[in-house]
Write a protein that holds these residues in place. Structure first.
Motif, PDB file in Angstrom:
ATOM      1  N   SER A 129      22.062  95.608 -14.412  1.00  0.00           N
ATOM      2  CA  SER A 129      22.836  96.441 -13.495  1.00  0.00           C
ATOM      3  C   SER A 129      22.851  95.815 -12.102  1.00  0.00           C
ATOM      4  O   SER A 129      23.751  96.054 -11.315  1.00  0.00           O
ATOM      5  CB  SER A 129      22.236  97.828 -13.426  1.00  0.00           C
TER       6      SER A 129
ATOM      7  N   SER B  88      24.619  90.272 -11.258  1.00  0.00           N
ATOM      8  CA  SER B  88      25.948  90.066 -11.818  1.00  0.00           C
ATOM      9  C   SER B  88      25.979  88.787 -12.654  1.00  0.00           C
ATOM     10  O   SER B  88      26.732  88.692 -13.612  1.00  0.00           O
ATOM     11  CB  SER B  88      26.979  89.989 -10.708  1.00  0.00           C
TER      12      SER B  88
ATOM     13  N   ASP C 270      37.116  86.553  -5.402  1.00  0.00           N
ATOM     14  CA  ASP C 270      36.593  86.456  -6.767  1.00  0.00           C
ATOM     15  C   ASP C 270      37.482  85.581  -7.626  1.00  0.00           C
ATOM     16  O   ASP C 270      37.711  85.856  -8.797  1.00  0.00           O
ATOM     17  CB  ASP C 270      36.522  87.847  -7.430  1.00  0.00           C
TER      18      ASP C 270
ATOM     19  N   GLU D  13      36.956  93.850 -20.044  1.00  0.00           N
ATOM     20  CA  GLU D  13      35.841  94.116 -19.135  1.00  0.00           C
ATOM     21  C   GLU D  13      35.760  93.054 -18.052  1.00  0.00           C
ATOM     22  O   GLU D  13      35.504  93.345 -16.890  1.00  0.00           O
ATOM     23  CB  GLU D  13      34.525  94.160 -19.910  1.00  0.00           C
ATOM     24  N   PHE D  14      35.995  91.824 -18.454  1.00  0.00           N
ATOM     25  CA  PHE D  14      36.012  90.724 -17.492  1.00  0.00           C
ATOM     26  C   PHE D  14      37.003  91.008 -16.374  1.00  0.00           C
ATOM     27  O   PHE D  14      36.703  90.851 -15.196  1.00  0.00           O
ATOM     28  CB  PHE D  14      36.428  89.431 -18.193  1.00  0.00           C
TER      29      PHE D  14
ATOM     30  N   GLN E 274      24.854  89.643 -16.084  1.00  0.00           N
ATOM     31  CA  GLN E 274      25.857  90.486 -16.723  1.00  0.00           C
ATOM     32  C   GLN E 274      27.016  89.612 -17.235  1.00  0.00           C
ATOM     33  O   GLN E 274      27.487  89.781 -18.356  1.00  0.00           O
ATOM     34  CB  GLN E 274      26.369  91.473 -15.688  1.00  0.00           C
ATOM     35  N   LEU E 275      27.429  88.695 -16.384  1.00  0.00           N
ATOM     36  CA  LEU E 275      28.519  87.795 -16.764  1.00  0.00           C
ATOM     37  C   LEU E 275      28.127  86.966 -17.973  1.00  0.00           C
ATOM     38  O   LEU E 275      28.915  86.810 -18.912  1.00  0.00           O
ATOM     39  CB  LEU E 275      28.827  86.846 -15.609  1.00  0.00           C
TER      40      LEU E 275
ATOM     41  N   LEU F 114      36.126  84.212 -10.967  1.00  0.00           N
ATOM     42  CA  LEU F 114      35.987  85.227 -12.005  1.00  0.00           C
ATOM     43  C   LEU F 114      37.338  85.527 -12.631  1.00  0.00           C
ATOM     44  O   LEU F 114      37.475  85.651 -13.857  1.00  0.00           O
ATOM     45  CB  LEU F 114      35.401  86.487 -11.369  1.00  0.00           C
TER      46      LEU F 114
ATOM     47  N   MET G 147      35.877  93.360 -13.723  1.00  0.00           N
ATOM     48  CA  MET G 147      34.758  93.027 -12.831  1.00  0.00           C
ATOM     49  C   MET G 147      35.178  92.420 -11.503  1.00  0.00           C
ATOM     50  O   MET G 147      34.477  92.540 -10.511  1.00  0.00           O
ATOM     51  CB  MET G 147      33.816  92.063 -13.536  1.00  0.00           C
ATOM     52  N   SER G 148      36.328  91.758 -11.499  1.00  0.00           N
ATOM     53  CA  SER G 148      36.688  91.070 -10.266  1.00  0.00           C
ATOM     54  C   SER G 148      37.368  92.033  -9.293  1.00  0.00           C
ATOM     55  O   SER G 148      37.924  93.050  -9.688  1.00  0.00           O
ATOM     56  CB  SER G 148      37.608  89.908 -10.589  1.00  0.00           C
TER      57      SER G 148
END
Lengths: 912, 599
Positions: free
Chosen positions: A650, A653, A694, A682-683, A656-657, A697, A686-687
């Protein structure tokens, strides 16, 4: 002989000087009186002729020195901003004084309780004065306290503070003393220790657990990691316990007189908190930390650095409004008078004069952190102007460094709007001609480098070298001005430059480091951890009597290694460490797996202490990625689990990535396309949605999206995604990414049986790879090229074969399982397609690579390619008339094809 | 009507006496001043009303129900911002029906009345501990209250002393009133058993506020004012706890006429000037001689930039009450704004003679020196005012202004920042901070502060203009944002007309000539109304002339050119040229310029 002559004495004298404008050097508190008393016991007023032996209660020199060390740490420790209650002091004293059977404790409480009237205090301090003055006729051998030692200075400060005290002050002191003594009376029993004990043991349990965890990892094939595991787990736990202490203190504050420590200790405390915040923000709870700071602020409203800490805290917890407010408040109040970085040793390096330009620098960094590149740039530009106006060169150098950091972070589009007003930037840095953003960045970096060199700012210099290395890694340097045919332009990146900058980066630290290191680096952390260790040791001694482990006479015996002061300051270590991290990244690009592994390991092993959690997790990520590529997913997921325990996903990052990357790869290989698509989505989430932020990402997200579409055989859509990705990369000048996008496009055309269309893409990708020295990717592109030729017909098999041979050395040396297997398959295919080749003559040329490929691919669970390999194998066996083997291969082929076409238990792909 | 007033008078009379007996001086003073402020009747008030408490008919039932006792409101040394000071009030007339609250019966003579008398004299001589000691074991309601109040005051006094004694190098230590814990314990038990009166509730409320339990404190104070509405100190404590209009609206207050005073004062503090003015004007109908209302109205007028009106009221006030110091700092601000040096010096002299150790007095003198341009002395007096009251908000802000004049930017920033931290809603200090940073050529940094101030005072054109000027400034050059700010300024009553002119200019710079012409026209109209002429007037005319020509409205263009001819300078020549060109165009090729409509 002087006791503790010169131990930290010089430092104390220097520290005391700036505080001199205040009324007194320190404020007298009951705790300080207690320490004064102990100093008196430690070095009693010398008597004529009594020189030779030790003072009364001590039976050995070691014993005597232990008390001295204890007193020294008491005056330097900074684990809290409030002074400890008497109870705590007595407990610690007991641990130190195991031989005199509590004589010291008893004497201390007795003395304190006899101080009942102002006159008692007066006499007490009068007697204290005798400690410092050598009596007449004292010989050189006599033991007396050096007035310039740490303790001597402390004593003198106390005496001075008492002498300059008003009568009201004395009354207050007396009142506080009564409360101080009574708080211990009421609760001085061992029952109180219970919770403390359990807490300490919890802490130790956790430590042991972490150690066990790293042992597992060790078994997975990762050498030499146990050490980092140990030290850094201690690091991540320490702040937690520190906070528990704080909260306990808040609760207890009512029945103790609230006495602040000395200013030096307060500042050291704040610095320590700032370090913790930087290192691992997740360990600091936002609200309770704020509460602590607010409490400190009510006690010392003029200590404005607290606001800076609050700013840092809000920043670390992504609270934009609060961090902005606190930033402005801090600089409004202190007006830069309380220097930002006064922890560093030589004041010439500090941004002390900086004031408002450093406010702007911080503001710019804040906007940069929150992903507002435009605002950040405005702030920086203004900072440049203001610091030029105020002739603040060192701040200017830092600002230039910050700008280049910003420019390298955000997506750099050639279209001007993204960056805001490069016009103003251009004029400000004195460049008449409009430049591309890359060129501006380069110019800025070089300027910052030059300035840092002139101003002797080693850490900035090192940082700039790092940034330059980063720049060289990804950009082709072109001369700013090129006229005529003589200007030769070599359109390649220069790995030698990268290497040179990386080396220089750590080299400059050692060059300048000598004078930094020569001065003392005592920031109180040593004293703090010594004290903490003392309580831990005394507790273990109390509770585990079964082990009959007596306290050793020398405290260093049970003193953890990591708690010793490091001779190298943490920021320097951090910078030195990041060169290794960057080296690992560079080798990732250039395609040398062993070098990546080695550098990441060096980082994780040697620099874990100083590293921030995000950097450390990055090193772990690199290691785990390698594991996935070379050992398959099960091994990688095992390691990931351990890493997740260490860095809760959590908060980190990176981890998580990594998790999503691994899951996506596996889902693609297994053919679980729905899962793959889900992870892709989901990817995308995230950005940040802001343009230009970002960007890496975002690139990765659409790359993965295209690959998923490709796996689902939706070629035209995949091509659309890849094409738009290419144009984005082109827009933001991300050439390195372009190479892989082009390769993907070639791949798409290959799979959609448009080999002719694929060829130009593969060739383009290859040339990109060449110019950026991406050797491994180039090998992969060559392989794709070979496949494309092969797809054009068997007449091209010869050419394809030569291409494969060309790429084989690189692939066999550095590539992971998948690429290796692909190379093997292509090799076999080339042979099989070649009409002049006959399997029966040279069966091993086909079968060996295929066997190798099936083995590798099964580890990866890459059904599609395994099936292909088995199919080829069956064909080969068919040619050889080996029917049994043929049937066997065919059965395996069928098995994998069914697994691919009817994916079972897709949801399993999300579990590891 | 007359009985209405008579009721008020009787209530106030009793209240002043009861509050005085409990040593709640400032509340008693307030009530007494208001009593005198009630409009004179034709018939003199019967003196009999002096003793009998409430003559209202609703009173009889209510008393038993509410357990009304006499109590005391307290008096605090520190003047609060927002004016908890003396004044008088009147019942409003306008058709509002009020809940009448019975005046509680005062315990005529408690047992131990003599001791009470002694304690009160001690209290009057500021020997608080002695007073509390005398009253130990007394059970009379007045005595019980006075004992607690004396303890509280003793604690406060000691606290202030300690604050000075404990001042360390890192600022003040947290001195607290040592009596708070004990008193709170006692009062909360009393409240639970129901034996607390409204004065006790008031004391409980301020103790809770000192301890930081604001929500409970608010509830308790509401309870107190509902049962005994004449205690102005309780109201003003309550007001200081209402930091937003949402809190204010959620208070469950009985509709007593004192509530109007409270609401008006709270509105004033929350910058809801129109609402405050309305209520005060209504109250003026009854309490027409009240100095307090007059001062408040003047303050509102001053805040609404209606300087002349406010000055008249203040002058009137000073005539009738020459030794008044309350609210006079606002008068001095007003005089400062009007730059009437003589009046200010006169005022300063007068307050100096009256009471020189009042923060207001120091502030007035500082204002005087500032107007004289002697900023060092001004700072000195502001510092004195702040020594007397560290939370004197406007002094911090004004001192900031002085430091700006002295070019001591760090000190100025510090002063403003302190003002902001005392009251984050003080838009002047935010504005001052912004100005300083702008002066230091840090417009981007300054924007943060201007944004804060315009957020608090969204209808003040000056703030928007300041912000726009930041955006427009050389280094930032963010024209679009500047235009947005100027538009806000133009929409919120920009008296100086900077916004319109700048809007026109910026639009012109961006090449949006339609918009530019629109704003130039508006600006022109404004200048015509105000009969101002100058450079911008000529500029507007010239632009409009050119613009009208380019879009083919020749007649209008001619009109503007003709007006331009009245002025000397190069513009006149240009106008002549344009006129000639127009004539030629009209004569020769009338349709030529039609293409330009596309613009």
């Amino acid at each position: 002989m002087n006791v503790f002559a010169g131990v930290g004495g010089g430092a104390a004298a220097r520290d005391a000087a700036p505080a001199g404008e205040a009324r007194a050097l320190l404020e007298l508190t009951p705790h300080k009186i207690a320490v004064c008393h102990l100093v008196q016991v430690f070095a009693p007023p010398a008597q004529v002729g009594g020189g030779a032996g030790l003072p009364f209660p001590f039976d050995s020199v070691g014993h005597h020195n232990r008390l001295g060390l204890f007193l020294f740490t008491l005056t330097r420790s900074c684990e809290d901003f409030l002074e400890p209650p008497l109870e705590e002091l007595l407990r610690q004293l007991k641990a130190v004084d195991d031989l005199a059977n509590g004589w010291l404790c008893e004497q201390l409480t007795n003395t304190l309780s006899t101080l009942n009237s102002p006159d008692d205090l007066f006499n007490f301090f009068d007697k204290l004065r005798g400690v410092l003055t050598a009596p007449e006729g004292a010989s050189v051998e006599d033991v007396f306290l050096d007035p310039n030692s740490q303790l001597g200075v402390f004593l003198r400060c106390c005496i001075l503070a008492f002498n300059s005290m008003t009568f009201e002050g004395v009354c207050h002191l007396l009142a506080n003393l009564v409360v101080y003594c009574s708080s211990a009376d009421a609760s001085y029993d061992l029952a109180e220790d219970e919770d403390f004990n359990s807490e300490m043991s919890n802490l130790m349990d956790a430590d042991i657990g972490a150690r066990a965890g790293t042992f597992d990892k060790y078994n997975q094939g990762y050498a030499a990691e146990s050490h980092i595991g140990e030290s850094s787990s201690a690091l991540t736990h320490a702040p937690m316990s520190l906070h528990d202490f704080d909260e306990a203190n808040i609760l207890k504050a009512d029945d103790n007189p609230t006495c602040l420590r000395s200013r030096w200790q307060l500042e050291a405390y704040l610095n320590q908190q700032a370090d913790i915040l930087e290192k691992d923000p997740s360990s600091v709870p936002l609200n309770s930390f704020n509460a602590t700071m607010t409490q400190l602020q009510t006690l010392a409203p003029e200590l404005h650095r607290v606001q800076f800490l609050q700013y840092l805290n809000a920043l670390c917890h992504d609270d934009y409004v609060a961090s902005l407010d606190n930033l402005h408040r801090y600089f409004d109040y202190s007006a830069g008078m309380q220097g930002l970085f006064s922890r560093s040793v030589s004041p010439s390096q500090d941004i002390i004069v900086g004031k408002y330009e450093s406010a702007l620098l911080c503001l710019g960094n804040l906007h940069c952190y929150f992903g507002h590149p435009k605002k950040a740039l405005e702030a920086f530009v203004e900072a440049v102007r203001v610091s030029q106006m105020n002739n603040d060169d060192s701040c200017l150098a830092y600002i230039l460094g910050a700008i280049s950091n910003l420019l390298s972070k955000i997506g750099m589009s050639n279209t001007v709007e993204i960056i805001g007003s490069p016009y103003s930037l251009g004029t400000n840095i004195g460049l008449g001609t409009p430049l591309s953003i890359q060129q501006q960045l380069l110019v800025l970096l070089k300027r910052s480098l030059k300035r840092a060199d002139i101003l002797k700012l080693p850490s900035l210099l090192s940082f700039d070298h790092l940034s330059l290395a980063k720049f060289d890694l990804k950009h082709v340097q072109r001369p700013l001005v090129s006229f005529g045919p003589n200007a030769s332009t070599k359109l390649r990146t220069c790995p030698a430059d990268v290497c040179k900058n990386l080396r220089l980066s750590s080299r400059v630290l050692t060059d300048f480091g000598t004078d930094v290191l020569s001065t003392s680096n005592d920031n109180g952390s040593f004293s703090t951890s010594w004290l903490r260790n003392l309580s831990a040791a005394s507790n273990s001694w109390c509770s585990s009597s079964t082990k009959s482990r007596k306290l050793h006479k020398n405290d260093f015996d049970n003193f953890h290694y990591h708690a010793q002061p490091s001779p190298v300051p943490a920021p320097v270590l951090q910078l030195a460490g990041s060169t290794y991290l960057l080296r690992a990244t560079a080798w990732e690009h250039y395609g040398s797996a062993p070098m990546v592994r080695m550098n990441a390991l060096v980082y994780a092993t040697c620099f874990a202490d100083a590293a921030s959690s995000s950097d450390l997790s990055l090193a772990y990520v690199k290691l785990i990625q390698q594991l996935a590529v070379f050992k398959g997913y099960s091994a990688a997921f095992c390691a990931l689990k351990l890493a997740e325990k260490k860095f809760p996903s959590s908060t980190s990052s990176h981890i998580q990535l990594l998790r999503m990357q691994l899951l996506h790869e596996r889902a693609l290989h297994r053919g679980h396309l729905k899962v793959a698509q889900q992870i892709c989505d989901e990817f995308g989430v995230m950005s940040s949605s802001v343009c230009g932020v970002d960007i890496e990402l975002k690139t990765e997200a659409s790359l993965r999206h295209a690959r998923t579409l490709l796996a689902a055989k939706q070629f035209s859509q995949a091509a659309t995604v890849a094409n738009s990705l290419f144009s984005t990369c082109y827009k933001y000048n991300m050439q390195v990414e372009n190479a892989s996008v082009l390769l993907l496009l070639a791949e798409i055309y290959k799979k959609s049986d448009n080999a002719v269309l694929g060829l130009p893409y593969a060739l383009a990708s290859q040339s990109f790879c060449k110019s950026f020295n991406l050797d491994l990717l180039e090998a992969s592109a060559t392989l794709t090229l070979a496949e494309l030729w092969l797809a054009l017909g068997s007449s091209h098999a010869k050419r394809a074969l030569s291409l494969v041979y060309q790429s084989l050395p690189m692939i066999l040396g550095h590539a992971g399982l998948e690429l290796r297997a692909r190379a093997h398959i292509v090799l076999a295919k080339c042979h099989l397609f070649d009409p002049k080749f006959s399997v029966s003559e040279d069966s091993s040329a086909v079968l060996d690579p295929l066997n190798q490929a099936t083995e590798d691919l099964q580890v990866l669970e890459y059904h599609e390619m395994v099936a292909e390999a088995y199919y080829l194998k069956a064909m080969a066996y068919n040619h050889l008339w080996k029917l049994d083997e043929r049937e066997e291969a065919a059965a395996s082929f069928k098995e994998h094809i069914t697994a691919l076409e009817n994916p079972l238990k897709e949801e399993d792909s999300l579990v590891y | 009507m007359a009985s209405f007033k008579e009721t008020h008078r009787a209530e106030l009379r009793a209240a002043a006496r009861q509050l005085g007996e409990r040593c709640l001086y400032s509340a008693a003073k307030w009530a007494a001043e208001l009593l005198v402020g009630v409009e004179k009747d034709a018939t003199p008030a019967p003196s009999a009303a002096m003793d009998s408490p409430s003559s209202s008919s609703a009173a009889s039932g209510g008393r038993l129900l509410h357990l009304h006792r006499s109590g005391g409101s307290s008096f605090r040394h520190r003047p609060r911002p927002g004016g908890g000071s003396s004044s008088e009030a009147r019942t409003p007339i306008g058709g509002v029906s009020y809940v009448s609250t019975p005046i509680p019966d005062d315990d005529a003579f408690d047992s131990g009345g003599d001791k009470y008398l002694l304690a009160k004299t001690y209290f009057d001589c500021r020997e608080y501990r002695r007073a509390a000691h005398v009253l130990q074991n007394q059970v009379g309601r007045k005595a019980v209250f006075l004992r607690r109040y004396a303890l509280y005051m003793a604690g406060e006094k000691r606290k202030e002393e300690e604050m000075i004694e404990l001042e360390g190098s890192l600022g003040k230590s947290n001195a607290v009133n040592q009596e708070l814990v004990e008193l709170e314990k006692e009062l909360s038990t009393h409240r639970r058993t129901g034996s607390i009166d409204s004065f006790g509730l008031y004391l409980y409320g301020i103790i809770l506020r000192d301890k930081g339990c604001e929500d409970l404190a608010r509830a308790i104070l509401v309870e107190s004012v509902n049962s005994y509405p004449w205690n102005w100190s309780a109201w003003s404590e309550l007001q200081s706890l209402c930091t937003g209009s949402d809190i204010l609206n959620n208070l469950n207050l009985k509709n007593h006429w004192m509530k109007d005073f409270f609401l008006a004062s709270a509105y004033l503090e929350l910058k809801m000037h129109e609402e405050a003015l309305k209520i005060y004007e209504r109250l003026m109908g009854v309490f027409c001689c009240s100095g307090y209302i007059q001062a408040q109205i003047a303050t509102v007028q001053y805040n609404m930039r209606d300087l002349d009106e406010a000055e008249m009221i203040f002058e009137e006030l000073l005539r009738s009450d020459p030794f008044r110091v309350d609210s006079m700092d606002i008068y001095s601000n007003l005089l400062y704004a009007k730059e009437s040096l003589t009046a200010l010096s006169f005022l300063a002299h007068r307050v100096f003679l009256t009471d020189k150790y009042r923060p207001e007095s120091c502030c007035i003198i500082a204002n005087y020196y500032s107007l004289k341009g002697q900023h060092e002395k001004s700072v000195l007096y502001f510092q004195r005012a702040l020594k007397l009251n560290r939370k004197y908000l406007s002094a911090w802000t004004l001192m900031g202004h002085e430091f700006v004049e002295l070019k001591n930017t760090p000190a100025a920033i510090d002063a403003y920042r302190r003002a902001v931290d005392i009251n984050p809603r003080d838009y002047r200090a935010w504005y001052g901070l912004g100005q300083i940073y702008e002066m230091m050529e840090m417009p981007f940094y300054a924007l943060y502060y201007f944004r804060k101030s315009s957020h608090l005072q969204p209808n003040d054109a000056r703030l928007w203009i300041a912000m726009a000027q930041c955006y427009e400034s050389e280094p930032l050059q963010m024209i679009e944002e500047a235009i947005k700010c100027y538009e806000r300024a133009a929409n919120s009553n920009d008296t100086e007309g900077i916004a319109l002119h700048q809007l026109a200019k910026l639009h012109g710079m961006l090449g949006k000539s339609e918009e530019a012409a629109f704003y130039y026209k508006k600006d022109l109209e404004r200048m015509e109304v105000e009969e101002r002429q100058g450079k911008s007037f000529v500029e507007a005319l010239l632009f409009l002339a050119k613009h009208c020509r380019s879009i083919g409205r020749f007649e209008e263009a001619e009109h503007y050119c003709t007006r331009l001819l009245d002025y000397t300078g190069p513009e006149k020549e240009t106008a002549k040229n344009i006129l000639q060109g127009l004539k030629r165009a009209q004569a020769g090729f009338p349709s030529m310029d039609i293409d330009h409509f596309a613009l």
